[in-house]
Design a protein around this motif. Structure first.
Motif, PDB file in Angstrom:
ATOM      1  N   GLN A 138       0.830  -1.205   0.000  1.00 19.98           N
ATOM      2  CA  GLN A 138       0.000   0.000   0.000  1.00 19.98           C
ATOM      3  C   GLN A 138       0.870   1.262   0.000  1.00 19.98           C
ATOM      4  O   GLN A 138       0.597   2.218  -0.722  1.00 19.98           O
ATOM      5  CB  GLN A 138      -0.922  -0.023   1.219  1.00 19.98           C
ATOM      6  CG  GLN A 138      -1.587   1.290   1.551  1.00 19.98           C
ATOM      7  CD  GLN A 138      -2.725   1.634   0.602  1.00 19.98           C
ATOM      8  OE1 GLN A 138      -3.565   0.810   0.281  1.00 19.98           O
ATOM      9  NE2 GLN A 138      -2.730   2.867   0.130  1.00 19.98           N
ATOM     10  N   TYR A 140       3.956   1.549  -1.031  1.00 17.12           N
ATOM     11  CA  TYR A 140       4.645   1.634  -2.316  1.00 17.12           C
ATOM     12  C   TYR A 140       3.731   2.252  -3.367  1.00 17.12           C
ATOM     13  O   TYR A 140       4.123   3.137  -4.123  1.00 17.12           O
ATOM     14  CB  TYR A 140       5.075   0.224  -2.716  1.00 17.12           C
ATOM     15  CG  TYR A 140       5.643   0.090  -4.091  1.00 17.12           C
ATOM     16  CD1 TYR A 140       6.954   0.458  -4.366  1.00 17.12           C
ATOM     17  CD2 TYR A 140       4.874  -0.422  -5.139  1.00 17.12           C
ATOM     18  CE1 TYR A 140       7.476   0.337  -5.625  1.00 17.12           C
ATOM     19  CE2 TYR A 140       5.390  -0.550  -6.404  1.00 17.12           C
ATOM     20  CZ  TYR A 140       6.692  -0.172  -6.642  1.00 17.12           C
ATOM     21  OH  TYR A 140       7.192  -0.296  -7.894  1.00 17.12           O
ATOM     22  N   ILE A 141       2.484   1.791  -3.402  1.00 18.93           N
ATOM     23  CA  ILE A 141       1.519   2.333  -4.348  1.00 18.93           C
ATOM     24  C   ILE A 141       1.272   3.812  -4.073  1.00 18.93           C
ATOM     25  O   ILE A 141       1.213   4.625  -4.986  1.00 18.93           O
ATOM     26  CB  ILE A 141       0.188   1.535  -4.277  1.00 18.93           C
ATOM     27  CG1 ILE A 141       0.377   0.126  -4.817  1.00 18.93           C
ATOM     28  CG2 ILE A 141      -0.930   2.230  -5.022  1.00 18.93           C
ATOM     29  CD1 ILE A 141       0.659   0.050  -6.293  1.00 18.93           C
ATOM     30  N   GLU A 142       1.196   4.158  -2.773  1.00 20.68           N
ATOM     31  CA  GLU A 142       0.983   5.565  -2.430  1.00 20.68           C
ATOM     32  C   GLU A 142       2.115   6.435  -2.944  1.00 20.68           C
ATOM     33  O   GLU A 142       1.878   7.514  -3.489  1.00 20.68           O
ATOM     34  CB  GLU A 142       0.888   5.721  -0.907  1.00 20.68           C
ATOM     35  CG  GLU A 142      -0.519   5.605  -0.379  1.00 20.68           C
ATOM     36  CD  GLU A 142      -0.550   5.551   1.142  1.00 20.68           C
ATOM     37  OE1 GLU A 142       0.305   6.185   1.781  1.00 20.68           O
ATOM     38  OE2 GLU A 142      -1.432   4.850   1.663  1.00 20.68           O
ATOM     39  N   GLN A 144       4.253   5.737  -5.416  1.00 20.76           N
ATOM     40  CA  GLN A 144       4.158   5.771  -6.882  1.00 20.76           C
ATOM     41  C   GLN A 144       3.083   6.752  -7.312  1.00 20.76           C
ATOM     42  O   GLN A 144       3.255   7.527  -8.245  1.00 20.76           O
ATOM     43  CB  GLN A 144       3.787   4.374  -7.409  1.00 20.76           C
ATOM     44  CG  GLN A 144       4.911   3.399  -7.376  1.00 20.76           C
ATOM     45  CD  GLN A 144       5.599   3.277  -8.704  1.00 20.76           C
ATOM     46  OE1 GLN A 144       5.378   4.070  -9.592  1.00 20.76           O
ATOM     47  NE2 GLN A 144       6.445   2.278  -8.855  1.00 20.76           N
ATOM     48  N   ASN A 145       1.972   6.686  -6.608  1.00 22.45           N
ATOM     49  CA  ASN A 145       0.831   7.532  -6.911  1.00 22.45           C
ATOM     50  C   ASN A 145       1.189   9.011  -6.775  1.00 22.45           C
ATOM     51  O   ASN A 145       0.871   9.828  -7.637  1.00 22.45           O
ATOM     52  CB  ASN A 145      -0.304   7.160  -5.962  1.00 22.45           C
ATOM     53  CG  ASN A 145      -1.586   7.870  -6.311  1.00 22.45           C
ATOM     54  OD1 ASN A 145      -2.028   7.806  -7.443  1.00 22.45           O
ATOM     55  ND2 ASN A 145      -2.162   8.548  -5.347  1.00 22.45           N
ATOM     56  N   GLU A 146       1.881   9.351  -5.695  1.00 22.26           N
ATOM     57  CA  GLU A 146       2.251  10.751  -5.479  1.00 22.26           C
ATOM     58  C   GLU A 146       3.208  11.229  -6.565  1.00 22.26           C
ATOM     59  O   GLU A 146       3.110  12.354  -7.034  1.00 22.26           O
ATOM     60  CB  GLU A 146       2.902  10.926  -4.104  1.00 22.26           C
ATOM     61  CG  GLU A 146       1.958  10.755  -2.933  1.00 22.26           C
ATOM     62  CD  GLU A 146       0.716  11.627  -3.045  1.00 22.26           C
ATOM     63  OE1 GLU A 146       0.844  12.863  -3.043  1.00 22.26           O
ATOM     64  OE2 GLU A 146      -0.391  11.064  -3.143  1.00 22.26           O
TER      65      GLU A 146
ATOM     66  N   PRO B  49      -5.143  -1.714  -2.813  1.00 23.86           N
ATOM     67  CA  PRO B  49      -4.607  -0.458  -2.287  1.00 23.86           C
ATOM     68  C   PRO B  49      -5.360   0.722  -2.908  1.00 23.86           C
ATOM     69  O   PRO B  49      -6.048   0.557  -3.914  1.00 23.86           O
ATOM     70  CB  PRO B  49      -3.149  -0.478  -2.727  1.00 23.86           C
ATOM     71  CG  PRO B  49      -3.122  -1.372  -3.897  1.00 23.86           C
ATOM     72  CD  PRO B  49      -4.193  -2.382  -3.694  1.00 23.86           C
ATOM     73  N   GLU B  50      -5.208   1.869  -2.326  1.00 23.81           N
ATOM     74  CA  GLU B  50      -5.944   3.024  -2.834  1.00 23.81           C
ATOM     75  C   GLU B  50      -4.988   4.019  -3.480  1.00 23.81           C
ATOM     76  O   GLU B  50      -3.878   4.221  -3.018  1.00 23.81           O
ATOM     77  CB  GLU B  50      -6.701   3.702  -1.696  1.00 23.81           C
ATOM     78  CG  GLU B  50      -7.783   2.813  -1.138  1.00 23.81           C
ATOM     79  CD  GLU B  50      -8.524   3.454   0.004  1.00 23.81           C
ATOM     80  OE1 GLU B  50      -7.949   4.357   0.640  1.00 23.81           O
ATOM     81  OE2 GLU B  50      -9.671   3.071   0.231  1.00 23.81           O
ATOM     82  N   ALA B  51      -5.458   4.630  -4.548  1.00 22.44           N
ATOM     83  CA  ALA B  51      -4.653   5.622  -5.244  1.00 22.44           C
ATOM     84  C   ALA B  51      -5.577   6.613  -5.936  1.00 22.44           C
ATOM     85  O   ALA B  51      -6.784   6.403  -6.005  1.00 22.44           O
ATOM     86  CB  ALA B  51      -3.738   4.940  -6.257  1.00 22.44           C
ATOM     87  N   THR B  52      -4.994   7.681  -6.439  1.00 23.50           N
ATOM     88  CA  THR B  52      -5.834   8.689  -7.093  1.00 23.50           C
ATOM     89  C   THR B  52      -5.589   8.792  -8.591  1.00 23.50           C
ATOM     90  O   THR B  52      -6.478   9.106  -9.347  1.00 23.50           O
ATOM     91  CB  THR B  52      -5.604  10.080  -6.476  1.00 23.50           C
ATOM     92  OG1 THR B  52      -4.207  10.355  -6.506  1.00 23.50           O
ATOM     93  CG2 THR B  52      -6.104  10.145  -5.055  1.00 23.50           C
ATOM     94  N   GLU B  53      -4.365   8.533  -9.021  1.00 22.90           N
ATOM     95  CA  GLU B  53      -4.023   8.748 -10.433  1.00 22.90           C
ATOM     96  C   GLU B  53      -4.266   7.475 -11.240  1.00 22.90           C
ATOM     97  O   GLU B  53      -3.349   6.902 -11.786  1.00 22.90           O
ATOM     98  CB  GLU B  53      -2.557   9.170 -10.568  1.00 22.90           C
ATOM     99  CG  GLU B  53      -2.134  10.265  -9.631  1.00 22.90           C
ATOM    100  CD  GLU B  53      -2.833  11.575  -9.915  1.00 22.90           C
ATOM    101  OE1 GLU B  53      -2.931  11.939 -11.087  1.00 22.90           O
ATOM    102  OE2 GLU B  53      -3.313  12.199  -8.959  1.00 22.90           O
ATOM    103  N   LYS B 124      -3.209  -5.112  -0.157  1.00 22.91           N
ATOM    104  CA  LYS B 124      -2.438  -3.925   0.203  1.00 22.91           C
ATOM    105  C   LYS B 124      -1.429  -4.172   1.309  1.00 22.91           C
ATOM    106  O   LYS B 124      -0.534  -3.371   1.509  1.00 22.91           O
ATOM    107  CB  LYS B 124      -3.370  -2.780   0.573  1.00 22.91           C
ATOM    108  CG  LYS B 124      -4.257  -3.041   1.752  1.00 22.91           C
ATOM    109  CD  LYS B 124      -5.145  -1.829   1.976  1.00 22.91           C
ATOM    110  CE  LYS B 124      -6.109  -2.087   3.102  1.00 22.91           C
ATOM    111  NZ  LYS B 124      -7.059  -0.994   3.252  1.00 22.91           N
ATOM    112  N   MET B 128       6.694  -6.005  -0.047  1.00 18.60           N
ATOM    113  CA  MET B 128       7.225  -5.669  -1.370  1.00 18.60           C
ATOM    114  C   MET B 128       8.175  -6.731  -1.908  1.00 18.60           C
ATOM    115  O   MET B 128       8.415  -6.784  -3.102  1.00 18.60           O
ATOM    116  CB  MET B 128       7.934  -4.320  -1.324  1.00 18.60           C
ATOM    117  CG  MET B 128       7.020  -3.145  -1.500  1.00 18.60           C
ATOM    118  SD  MET B 128       5.954  -3.283  -2.923  1.00 18.60           S
ATOM    119  CE  MET B 128       7.126  -3.100  -4.247  1.00 18.60           C
ATOM    120  N   ARG B 153      -9.240   6.539  -4.513  1.00 22.83           N
ATOM    121  CA  ARG B 153      -9.324   7.140  -3.194  1.00 22.83           C
ATOM    122  C   ARG B 153      -9.962   8.511  -3.356  1.00 22.83           C
ATOM    123  O   ARG B 153      -9.650   9.231  -4.307  1.00 22.83           O
ATOM    124  CB  ARG B 153      -7.920   7.301  -2.605  1.00 22.83           C
ATOM    125  CG  ARG B 153      -7.957   7.807  -1.174  1.00 22.83           C
ATOM    126  CD  ARG B 153      -6.560   7.974  -0.631  1.00 22.83           C
ATOM    127  NE  ARG B 153      -5.804   8.880  -1.490  1.00 22.83           N
ATOM    128  CZ  ARG B 153      -4.483   8.831  -1.616  1.00 22.83           C
ATOM    129  NH1 ARG B 153      -3.807   7.920  -1.014  1.00 22.83           N
ATOM    130  NH2 ARG B 153      -3.857   9.695  -2.381  1.00 22.83           N
TER     131      ARG B 153
END
Lengths: 198, 158
Positions: A138, A140-142, A144-146, B49-53, B124, B128, B153
């Motif tokens: 989670q 890691y995804i965050e 990457q997302n940012e 997992p949550e994301a915006t893009e 999530k 890794m 998200r």
């Protein structure tokens, strides 16, 4: 001869059949459309080749480390994920032409209609993302997302300034040009183990 | 009081159900168009997992899935509770992933082979280490287009 009337077919069971089909489709299908973060992996290294030693100037690299406790170390300092985007944007744009941020070099881009222009950008910058074996997915995804969000915002700002519309609304050629100006360069190092629990 | 209805019971005519099938068929077609078939039965639990893009995965035929997560309770007796990988309808090892990708790719149309996208659907809380192993295997198999499945998200960091 008496005409035989064709009997009307009783259609009341049609509804039952339709309901049956409806329920079947409701059960076997899913509503959700898959979405996610798209990324491109680097091609594999030939096994007999040593890692190429690409020299990158230190000012051009933006190092993001995530440890097994999901903490972020950005450019040598502990950072909260909420500040990562701002920090990354500052790095990619280097508006103040600071010596600590990536060098600004001319790059030739072709806009819609074949207009070629030289634009000054930080074309050699690299964002290096390294994570630990124990990092949570989670997080890691965050991260990457940012980073992707930082790029998207920069491209959007550029498009709005230049064309007066968002990046998504641009023509394919202009999109390509903006991509050339701000290329997405997120590099992921080979996995390392930094210790910590598991 | 003046009674308008005058004696004699009037029967209410039965409501015609002739248009019921039409209504149901309409619903049916709506669901057929708006949904897609389930790819597989999940054998691992996955909370996205949550994301915006986010970007949508467009052509389903070009996408193959790798599921990563802890086995569901009914499989825990045989497979334990540690993170496992699921390919199609079976648990698999990372070493099988390369073969899987190569096999799936060769089954695709030639002009579409380089468009193959691997969608990584992982829980999530996955470590890794597992994801990195999968990524390395995908690199070796030259499946370089990947997608990390995530949910939208709503609140954005500022």
């Amino acid at each position: 001869m008496g005409k035989r009337e064709v009997q009307e077919i009783n259609a009341s069971s049609m509804a039952d059949i339709a309901f049956l089909l409806l329920i079947f489709f409701l059960v076997t299908t899913t509503m959700s459309v898959d979405s996610g973060l798209s990324r491109q992996l680097p091609p594999p290294l030939p096994p007999d080749m040593e890692k190429p030693n690409v020299e990158v100037k230190e000012r051009n690299i933006f190092v993001v480390l995530i440890n097994s406790q999901n903490q972020l170390l950005v450019q040598g300092e502990l950072l909260d994920i909420k500040q990562l985007k701002t920090k990354a944007k500052e790095f990619i744009k280097n508006e103040a032409n600071s010596v600590n941020l990536p060098e600004i070099l001319p790059v030739e881009v072709t806009f819609e209609g074949g207009i070629t222009e030289t634009v000054m950008t930080t074309k050699n910058h690299i964002i290096s993302l390294q994570n630990d074996v124990g990092t949570q997915y989670q997080k890691y995804i965050e991260v990457q997302n940012e980073l992707v969000a930082a790029y998207n915002e920069i491209r959007n700002e550029y498009s709005t300034n230049r064309f007066g519309s968002t990046y998504a609304a641009l023509s394919e050629e202009n999109k390509k040009a903006v991509q050339d100006i701000y290329p997405q360069k997120i590099s992921e190092a080979e996995p390392k183990k930094y210790g910590g629990n598991k | 009081m003046a009674q308008i209805r005058k004696g004699g019971k009037k029967k209410v005519p039965a409501i015609s159900t002739a248009s019921l099938p039409d209504v149901v068929f309409m619903l049916l077609f709506f669901f057929m168009a708006a949904t897609s078939m389930k790819e597989v039965t999940y054998m691992v639990t996955m909370r996205m997992p949550e994301a915006t893009e986010l970007q949508k995965l467009e052509k389903k035929s070009l996408v193959r899935y790798v599921y990563i997560g802890a086995p569901k309770p009914e499989f825990q007796k045989r497979f334990g509770t540690s993170t496992r990988i699921q390919l199609d309808d079976a648990f698999a090892d990372v070493s099988q992933l390369e073969d899987y990708v190569v096999r799936e790719r060769s089954a695709m149309k030639e002009e579409e082979q380089n468009l193959l996208t691997i969608c990584i659907k992982a829980d999530k809380d996955t470590k890794m280490g597992v994801i990195t192993d999968v990524k390395q295997a995908l690199r070796r198999a030259y499946a370089l287009k990947i997608n990390y499945a995530a949910m939208k998200r709503t609140n954005v960091y500022y």
